[in-house]
Write a protein that holds these residues in place. Structure first.
Motif, short mmCIF file in Angstrom:
data_model
loop_
_atom_site.label_atom_id
_atom_site.label_comp_id
_atom_site.label_asym_id
_atom_site.label_seq_id
_atom_site.Cartn_x
_atom_site.Cartn_y
_atom_site.Cartn_z
N ASP A 29 -1.70 -25.34 97.27
CA ASP A 29 -2.97 -25.74 96.44
C ASP A 29 -4.09 -26.25 96.80
OD1 ASP A 29 -1.12 -24.76 94.39
OD2 ASP A 29 -0.16 -26.35 94.04
N VAL A 30 -5.13 -25.78 96.77
CA VAL A 30 -6.33 -26.30 97.13
C VAL A 30 -7.00 -27.60 96.42
CG1 VAL A 30 -8.07 -24.81 96.13
CG2 VAL A 30 -8.53 -25.52 98.40
N GLU A 31 -6.37 -27.55 95.30
CA GLU A 31 -6.83 -28.42 94.33
C GLU A 31 -6.23 -29.90 94.38
OE1 GLU A 31 -9.72 -28.42 92.65
OE2 GLU A 31 -9.91 -26.21 92.82
N ARG A 32 -5.09 -29.70 95.53
CA ARG A 32 -4.10 -30.73 95.69
C ARG A 32 -4.83 -31.49 96.92
NH1 ARG A 32 0.04 -31.34 92.05
NH2 ARG A 32 0.48 -29.61 90.90
N PRO A 33 -4.60 -32.72 97.37
CA PRO A 33 -4.77 -33.35 98.62
C PRO A 33 -4.44 -32.43 99.97
CG PRO A 33 -3.90 -34.80 97.19
CD PRO A 33 -3.74 -33.70 96.66
N LEU A 34 -5.03 -32.68 101.03
CA LEU A 34 -4.61 -31.77 102.19
C LEU A 34 -3.19 -32.25 102.64
CD1 LEU A 34 -5.17 -29.65 104.42
CD2 LEU A 34 -6.43 -31.61 105.52
N ARG A 35 -2.61 -33.48 102.42
CA ARG A 35 -1.42 -33.76 102.99
C ARG A 35 -0.34 -33.01 102.45
NH1 ARG A 35 -3.52 -38.05 99.76
NH2 ARG A 35 -2.04 -38.35 98.10
N ASP A 36 -0.54 -32.70 100.98
CA ASP A 36 0.54 -31.81 100.60
C ASP A 36 0.59 -30.45 101.26
OD1 ASP A 36 0.82 -33.86 98.50
OD2 ASP A 36 -0.23 -33.02 97.03
N ASN A 64 -18.19 -20.04 99.66
CA ASN A 64 -17.23 -19.13 99.04
C ASN A 64 -16.12 -20.33 98.83
OD1 ASN A 64 -18.07 -16.43 100.22
ND2 ASN A 64 -18.32 -17.88 101.83
N LEU A 65 -15.75 -20.40 97.55
CA LEU A 65 -14.82 -21.28 96.88
C LEU A 65 -13.54 -20.83 96.71
CD1 LEU A 65 -14.58 -24.29 95.93
CD2 LEU A 65 -15.18 -23.42 93.42
N VAL A 66 -12.61 -21.33 97.22
CA VAL A 66 -11.23 -20.73 97.05
C VAL A 66 -10.80 -21.04 95.68
CG1 VAL A 66 -8.76 -20.94 97.87
CG2 VAL A 66 -10.75 -21.11 99.56
N VAL A 67 -10.06 -20.06 95.16
CA VAL A 67 -9.86 -19.91 93.77
C VAL A 67 -8.18 -20.44 93.67
CG1 VAL A 67 -9.13 -18.70 91.66
CG2 VAL A 67 -11.28 -18.57 92.85
N GLY A 68 -7.84 -21.68 93.32
CA GLY A 68 -6.16 -21.77 93.39
C GLY A 68 -5.83 -22.41 94.65
N GLY A 69 -5.83 -21.75 95.50
CA GLY A 69 -5.17 -22.14 96.72
C GLY A 69 -5.08 -20.84 97.81
N VAL A 70 -4.24 -21.12 98.73
CA VAL A 70 -3.82 -20.06 99.99
C VAL A 70 -2.53 -19.67 99.71
CG1 VAL A 70 -3.72 -19.53 102.30
CG2 VAL A 70 -5.50 -21.12 101.51
N ARG A 71 -2.33 -18.53 99.67
CA ARG A 71 -0.78 -17.95 99.66
C ARG A 71 -0.29 -17.37 101.00
NH1 ARG A 71 0.35 -13.33 95.26
NH2 ARG A 71 -0.40 -12.12 96.93
N GLY A 72 0.82 -17.80 101.54
CA GLY A 72 1.40 -17.28 102.52
C GLY A 72 2.68 -16.39 102.10
N PRO A 79 -9.30 -33.76 89.73
CA PRO A 79 -7.98 -34.05 89.85
C PRO A 79 -7.13 -33.42 88.78
CG PRO A 79 -9.08 -35.81 89.22
CD PRO A 79 -9.86 -34.80 89.21
N LEU A 80 -5.84 -33.00 89.28
CA LEU A 80 -4.89 -32.19 88.33
C LEU A 80 -4.18 -33.08 87.77
CD1 LEU A 80 -3.50 -29.36 90.79
CD2 LEU A 80 -5.23 -29.33 88.99
N ALA A 81 -3.71 -32.86 86.23
CA ALA A 81 -2.85 -33.78 85.72
C ALA A 81 -1.63 -34.19 86.07
CB ALA A 81 -3.06 -33.46 84.06
N ASP A 82 -1.34 -35.16 85.95
CA ASP A 82 0.32 -35.58 86.36
C ASP A 82 1.45 -34.75 85.56
OD1 ASP A 82 -0.71 -37.24 88.07
OD2 ASP A 82 -0.54 -39.09 86.46
N ASP A 83 1.07 -34.52 84.39
CA ASP A 83 2.15 -33.40 83.57
C ASP A 83 1.84 -31.97 83.82
OD1 ASP A 83 -0.43 -33.45 82.47
OD2 ASP A 83 0.48 -33.81 80.46
N VAL A 141 4.74 -25.25 89.12
CA VAL A 141 4.96 -23.83 89.37
C VAL A 141 4.29 -22.86 88.57
CG1 VAL A 141 6.90 -22.33 89.04
CG2 VAL A 141 7.33 -24.66 90.10
N SER A 142 4.10 -23.01 87.54
CA SER A 142 3.33 -22.21 86.38
C SER A 142 1.74 -22.23 86.97
CB SER A 142 3.19 -22.74 84.98
OG SER A 142 2.50 -21.77 84.19
N TYR A 143 1.39 -23.30 87.45
CA TYR A 143 -0.09 -23.18 87.92
C TYR A 143 -0.12 -22.37 89.10
CZ TYR A 143 -4.06 -24.87 90.42
OH TYR A 143 -5.57 -25.01 91.14
N GLN A 144 0.76 -22.37 90.08
CA GLN A 144 0.68 -21.40 91.26
C GLN A 144 0.82 -20.20 91.01
OE1 GLN A 144 3.80 -23.42 93.91
NE2 GLN A 144 2.42 -24.87 94.63
#
Length: 851
Positions: free
Chosen positions: A295-302, A218-226, A450-454, A458-461
């Motif tokens: 964001d699940v596509e970013r590192p866990l530290r974020d 089960n692959l998470v799409v985008g991330g987890v929202r609280g 890896p997500l692009a730097d530019d 906010v729009s991605y989330q």
């Protein structure tokens, strides 16, 4: 004459072939005798043919409905992937509830230096003056060792001075499990040190699996929202004195908070600038919600940085009403999307209510061929066939100007409802597939690590957060769709009930339920009132201490279980012994012994009435036997038509065409009887029984042509050949055999038999009296004739005596003076004329003067 027959009785041999009495003198005297004419009546023949027509139509309807139901069940069960969805949902729920939270899992320090208890050793007093140092151990200084908190800067300096090592035990905590969550702080600790590391596939800083891949499928799409919901704080609903004593603000029951809170309300802009990007929006309201994105596509530290900041800056406060952690996942192996929803609610009781739910729905499949849609095509084809059939029926009834009669039939309405709901379900299903296709397209366009730097974070989330909202909308739509499927299955069940009206026993049961419907409905009004009284009473008595009686739905469910025999009286008795005993026994007496038994009595009473009216009804096996025999006859009839060159009749006609209509005309059936024939296979029989019950004597053919005996010739004159007529007569004889064999069982039939016996006795007495009267008249005529002849003879004798007196008697004696010669000749002449008159009157007496 036989010696056993009493003298003067009638011999059966005296009756002719026409029922007349032969007197032996060539004269036949008609006499009314009770000779029952054998054979079925017109009404019985119509009933027989109507039941066979209903059976044939019901088998067609049942076959059609069975195929429709089978395809529908395949689409609703197999295509929906219910089993796979349940397995995915159950696995996700178990996964979440088994998560263990601990700093050793996340690899993060639980507390900052300022939050950590530092070991202190201080000298408080010294004998003879001040101690040389705060921690001198000279025997003269009293020192204290304890753990305390130091200011943030001092604590950090101390940790740095020790090489960055925290004091032993300062970062340890008991492992936080799902069942140990009791407060908002526990929720945030569980999120930070348990849930997020598990979703990112990291344990103690080591990546053990692909980030966002839960249970390897089960692959998470985008991330987890609280998503947090907050209430406005204000005064409590208390007296002013209690309000002043309570001193705690209460959450308002109406409306949600819509203002920013926490660090965003700080006047120090540097505090806001130091906030993580995802945390900035967690304290700002969006349509009444406060969302934190990980964001699940970013590192866990974020993600951990955001979660740590939220925990340390009190994201969950006393104003929080609920927190929902949501994630949209794609399970490619099962071809499903899944929404994981972890909900924490803070109710007025102060505790945390936890619930894990997972909604699974089918993703849009890949390349499909026409064969993959074959069940859907067949199902829609059957719906169109049914629509075509009903349209032709409407057209036919319109031409006959009986459209109101058509729509007054309940089963016709069921057909139209099944058509409308079937088409609506098909359209609704395509609509859901279109929404799912849009969601799938949006998911496929999301960038991957890896997500692009530019990249606009906010729009991605907002994009993948909107995907979660769209998935929720699809789940709601699918919920209504599943409810529609349930109702459609109920409609198909109703069509099966319509098909069962062609079988006598099944139709009798349905007539019983329909007849007792209103009685049951009125009983249910009383039943619900009494039941509601006991349910509310149980909630009042046991609700404060027992979960099963704490809410109205639960107390109703508990009362139903009690009615079904699942009683837990011990629990009730522990709460309130006396009240529980009184309530329990009143419930048993009123609901189980009285109401349920009364319901049974109503159903049984209506069934007995229907059974007594219908009499013996054929079972399914008997109908199957008759149907098989009828099939063989039809095949033979069509073969004969084919041999005779009647190809149109062989392939298009029916051997019974027009017979029912012709018999109805000959029987002069009323419109009510025709409508009864259209209701069910027992409608004609019940109507005939009603006509028979209106008279003490059995109806006769003179009063009602429908009770006349039907003959082979009559059927042939209507619309069939001799073989078909005889086949129908033989079948009808078997059809009514059971009715004849049980004709004596009913009370009315017994009265009729008694009246018939009295009528037969009266007819016999009338015939005997008539014979006696006729015999007396004949004897009287003979006697009068004899008396007339006797009178004539006597008169002649008197006349002769007078003549003798006048002329004298001819003897051997010498004649008297003056009577010889001429006088003798005159007397002889008169005597000759008198003899001639006597002979003409056929008198048996001798003439006067004869020797």
């Amino acid at each position: 004459m036989d010696e056993d027959v009493p003298e003067g009785s009638l011999d059966l041999g005296d009756f002719g072939d026409d029922g007349a009495l032969d007197l032996g003198n060539g004269d036949d005297v008609p006499i009314a005798v009770d000779v029952d004419e054998k054979g079925p009546t017109r009404f019985q023949m119509i009933e027989y043919m109507n039941q066979r027509e209903w059976w044939q139509r019901s088998q067609q309807t049942l076959s059609f409905t069975g195929v429709l139901w089978a395809i529908f069940a395949y689409l609703a069960v197999v295509r929906s992937g219910v089993t796979r969805q349940y397995e995915v949902q159950e696995a996700l729920v178990n996964y979440v509830e088994s998560i263990i939270s601990h700093p050793g899992v996340s690899g993060l320090r639980l507390r900052t230096p300022g939050e950590t208890g530092m070991p202190c050793r201080c000298g408080c007093r010294h004998i003879g003056g001040l101690p040389e140092s705060s921690c001198s151990d000279d025997g003269q200084t009293e020192s204290f060792q304890f753990l305390g908190r130091l200011p943030g800067g001092t604590a950090e300096s101390l940790v740095a001075a020790t090489g960055g090592f925290y004091p032993p035990g300062s970062q340890d905590m008991e492992a936080m499990t799902w069942n140990r969550i009791r407060s908002g702080e526990d929720v945030m600790v569980w999120l930070e040190h348990g849930f997020l590391p598990n979703v990112w596939g990291t344990v103690a800083g080591k990546v053990i699996r692909r980030p966002g891949l839960i249970l390897n499928r089960n692959l998470v799409v985008g991330g987890v929202r609280g998503r947090q919901r907050r209430a406005n704080l204000g005064s409590c609903n208390l007296l002013d004195a209690l309000e002043a004593w309570y001193t705690i603000e209460c959450r308002q029951p109406h409306g949600l908070a819509s203002e920013d809170f926490g660090p965003l309300t700080s006047v120090n802009l540097s505090v806001i600038d130091e906030m993580p990007m995802a945390a900035q929006y967690a304290y700002a309201s969006r349509d009444g919600f406060y969302d934190a994105h990980f964001d699940v596509e970013r590192p866990l530290r974020d993600a951990l940085e955001t979660a740590t900041y939220l925990r340390r800056n009190n994201w969950l406060t006393s104003a929080t009403t609920s927190l929902e952690l949501e994630a949209l996942m794609l399970n490619g192996e099962s071809g499903n999307f899944a929404i994981l929803s972890i909900t924490f609610e803070w109710l007025y009781d102060g505790a945390v209510t936890k619930r894990v739910r997972s909604h699974v729905f089918r993703a849009v499949p890949g390349m499909l061929s026409v064969m993959d849609y074959l069940p859907e095509i067949c199902w829609l084809g059957l719906i169109l066939v049914l629509l075509n059939q009903e349209l032709w029926e409407v057209l036919r009834m319109t031409m006959k100007r009986e459209l109101r009669v058509y729509f007054s039939s309940f089963w016709n309405l069921v057909d139209w409802v099944s058509i409308a709901v079937g088409i609506a379900i098909a359209v609704y299903s395509l609509w859901i597939q279109e929404f799912t296709a849009v969601l799938a397209s949006s998911v496929s366009q999301l960038p991957r690590a890896p997500l692009a730097d530019d990249l606009d974070g906010v729009s991605y989330q907002r994009t993948w957060s909107k995907n979660i909202d769209d998935a929720h909308s699809i789940v709601v739509m699918r919920g209504w769709f599943q409810l529609s499927l349930f109702w459609y299955s109920s409609i198909i069940t109703a069509r099966m009930l319509k098909a069962s009206l062609g079988q006598a026993k099944l139709a009798m049961i349905q007539i019983t339920l329909a007849g007792g419907f209103w009685d049951v409905m009125h009983l249910m009004l009383i039943f619900l009132v009494v039941f509601n009284n006991f349910a509310v009473g149980g909630k009042i008595l046991f609700g404060p201490e027992l979960e099963g009686w704490s809410t109205y739905p639960q107390c109703c469910a508990s009362a139903v279980l009690l009615m079904m025999g699942s009683a837990k009286f011990d629990e009730l008795f522990e709460v309130a012994p006396i009240s529980a005993t009184i309530w329990y026994w009143l419930f048993i007496l009123m609901m189980m012994f009285l109401m349920l038994n009364l319901l049974t009595v109503i159903i049984v009473e209506h069934f007995c009435q229907t059974r007594n009216t219908c009499g013996d009804t054929a079972g399914i096996l008997r109908d199957l036997k008759l149907a098989w025999r009828d099939l063989l006859f039809r095949l033979e009839w069509r073969r004969d038509q084919f041999r005779e060159g009647e190809y149109k009749a062989c392939f298009l006609s029916n051997p019974y065409d027009g017979l029912t209509e012709g018999l109805l005309q000959n029987a002069k059936a009323s419109e009510e009887m025709e409508r009864a024939a259209a209701k069910n296979c027992l409608g004609l029989k019940l109507n005939r029984k009603k006509i028979e019950d209106l008279s003490v004597e059995a109806p006769s053919a003179e009063a009602n042509p429908g009770f006349g005996i039907v003959k082979n010739l009559e059927l042939r004159k209507i619309a069939c050949d001799a073989a078909t007529a005889q086949f129908l007569l033989d079948g009808c004889d078997e059809f009514i055999a059971s009715e004849k064999s049980q004709a004596h069982l009913g009370v009315l039939n017994q009265v009729r038999s008694f009246v018939k016996l009295l009528k037969q006795s009266k007819e016999q007495l009338d015939s005997h009296c008539q014979l006696m009267e006729e015999g007396i008249v004949e004897d009287q005529e003979e006697l009068e004739l004899i008396l007339t002849r006797l009178e004539d003879s006597v008169q002649m004798a008197f006349d002769g005596f007078q003549e003798l007196a006048a002329t004298g008697i001819d003897t051997l004696a010498p004649p008297a003076l003056g009577q010889g010669g001429e006088m003798k000749a005159i007397l002889h002449e008169k005597a000759g004329d008198s003899h001639l008159r006597s002979t003409a009157g056929t008198s048996d007496f001798p003439a006067p003067g004869a020797n």
